[in-house]
Design an enzyme around this catalytic site. Structure first.
Site, short mmCIF file in Angstrom:
data_model
loop_
_atom_site.label_atom_id
_atom_site.label_comp_id
_atom_site.label_asym_id
_atom_site.label_seq_id
_atom_site.Cartn_x
_atom_site.Cartn_y
_atom_site.Cartn_z
N CYS A 226 0.79 -1.13 -0.08
CA CYS A 226 -0.14 0.03 0.02
C CYS A 226 0.89 1.26 0.15
O CYS A 226 1.25 1.61 0.93
CB CYS A 226 -0.98 0.13 1.18
SG CYS A 226 -2.02 1.41 1.37
N CYS B 83 -0.49 4.08 2.19
CA CYS B 83 -0.09 3.92 3.62
C CYS B 83 1.57 4.11 4.00
O CYS B 83 1.73 4.90 4.94
CB CYS B 83 -0.35 2.61 4.05
SG CYS B 83 -2.03 1.92 3.19
N ASP B 84 2.32 3.49 3.09
CA ASP B 84 3.47 3.46 3.55
C ASP B 84 4.61 4.36 2.92
O ASP B 84 5.89 4.54 2.98
CB ASP B 84 4.29 2.12 3.36
CG ASP B 84 3.38 1.29 4.49
OD1 ASP B 84 2.91 1.75 5.41
OD2 ASP B 84 2.90 0.01 4.02
#
Ligand code: NAP
Length: 315
Positions: free
Chosen positions: A137, A140-141
């Protein structure tokens, strides 16, 4: 446990969508059962730091966040069980039937929130480095790789979108694809080709992720599938973007799914499925946004839809 295992609402799945719909339906004084699944908490249980969930200015780990969701549902008396639903009968209408092995439960309405799982390459080194430089992701990261060089595996729209997104943070993004032609749409391909920070490694597969949890990812062993040549490729991170699989096996033949297996929502301004009284929230119906916050939002919507559906039915 409710008398005769009968509930007003049964919720299947325990990620942000499932827990949020449980909190809302329980606070509306409905008799609610939540089947969490043996692996409760969903995809966030394998996520380390979550920095984009509003309300946590210092960030929070995925498991901590899910524990907080769970405790909030518990506070409002949701009857929760960490077991897998094994069978459902939705086609005959309300009351719907849900089985856990030989035990049958009945509900006036059902909320499906079983989520989706990212597809992985299946390498032992990939699994060992998940959360230590290997991710599925970028939203997200990506931030954790600011100023660094990363690789993205895949050739579809997800890979192109993730690669383009990562160029906001990273100094270089290498898209590794197993063929020499991208599957993604024309506009996404063009956007990636025009981005100076994106390089392409064609006809290539990843054989091994190098590094340790202490060092993070240090590089990849890659193989050119046309020449068979194996080489090392230096990188700081690896994003796998080869698609997601919605967790809908239980619902095949019971409810309308789209051609990729996601639950079909006829009118996307609601959470209603094609079966009257069955609602769906979160990644199980959402191939597009796939965020904890959007899943939680849909959990809230499903709970309100259920509440109103039950009211009109009883009116
Ligand atoms: P996808 O279209 O199925 O593409 C998956 C990609 O991963 C393919 O290029 C495939 O290679 C590659 N792949 C699959 N298994 C692999 C493996 N084991 N090793 C290496 N590579 C592998 O999946 P997606 O990109 O997630 O897209 C899913 C759907 O969502 C599509 O309909 C897409 O258009 C849509 N979507 C739309 C947007 C948008 O519009 N913004 C964004 C994301 C997704 P091959 O090409 O060789 O098969």
């Amino acid at each position: 446990m409710a008398e005769n295992n009968e509930y007003q609402v049964i919720i299947i799945g325990s990620g942000p969508a499932g827990y949020t719909s449980a909190i809302y339906t329980a606070r509306a004084n409905l008799k609610v059962k939540l089947f969490e699944g043996y692996a409760s908490g969903g995809q966030l249980m394998i996520t380390t730091d979550v920095e984009n969930y509003p309300g946590f200015p210092e960030g929070v780990t995925g498991p901590e966040l899910m524990d907080l969701f769970r405790r909030q549902a518990e506070r409002f008396g949701v009857d929760m069980e960490a077991v897998d639903v094994t069978k459902v009968e939705l086609t005959e209408g309300s009351p719907f039937k849900v089985w856990v092995d030989d035990t049958v439960y009945k509900a006036d309405a059902v909320i499906i929130a079983t989520g989706a799982v990212a597809k992985w390459l299946g390498l032992p080194s990939e699994k060992a480095m998940q959360g230590f430089g290997v991710s599925a992701c970028a939203t997200c990261d990506g931030f954790f790789f600011t100023g660094k060089e990363v690789c993205v595996v895949g050739g579809g729209d997800t890979a192109l979108e993730e690669a383009t997104y990562l160029t906001r943070h990273c100094s270089k993004v290498t898209l590794i694809h197993r063929r020499d032609e991208l599957r993604g749409s024309k506009i996404m391909r063009q956007r990636a080709f025009n981005n100076e920070k994106i390089e392409f490694l064609w006809d290539t597969v990843v054989e091994e992720v190098m590094g340790t949890p202490d060092t993070g990812v240090t590089g990849l062993k890659v193989k050119n599938v046309k020449t068979g040549e194996i080489s090392d490729y230096k990188t700081d991170g690896l994003f796998i973007a080869i698609g997601h699989k919605p967790s809908t096996d239980l619902f095949v033949g019971q409810i309308d799914l789209d051609e990729t297996g996601y639950i079909h929502i006829p009118d996307t301004t609601t959470t209603a499925t094609n079966i009257d009284g069955v609602f769906a929230a979160g990644d199980v119906r959402d191939p597009k946004y796939r965020q904890a916050i959007s899943a939680a939002g849909m959990g809230c919507m499903a709970a309100i839809d259920v509440e109103r559906w039950l009211e009109t039915r009883n009116a």
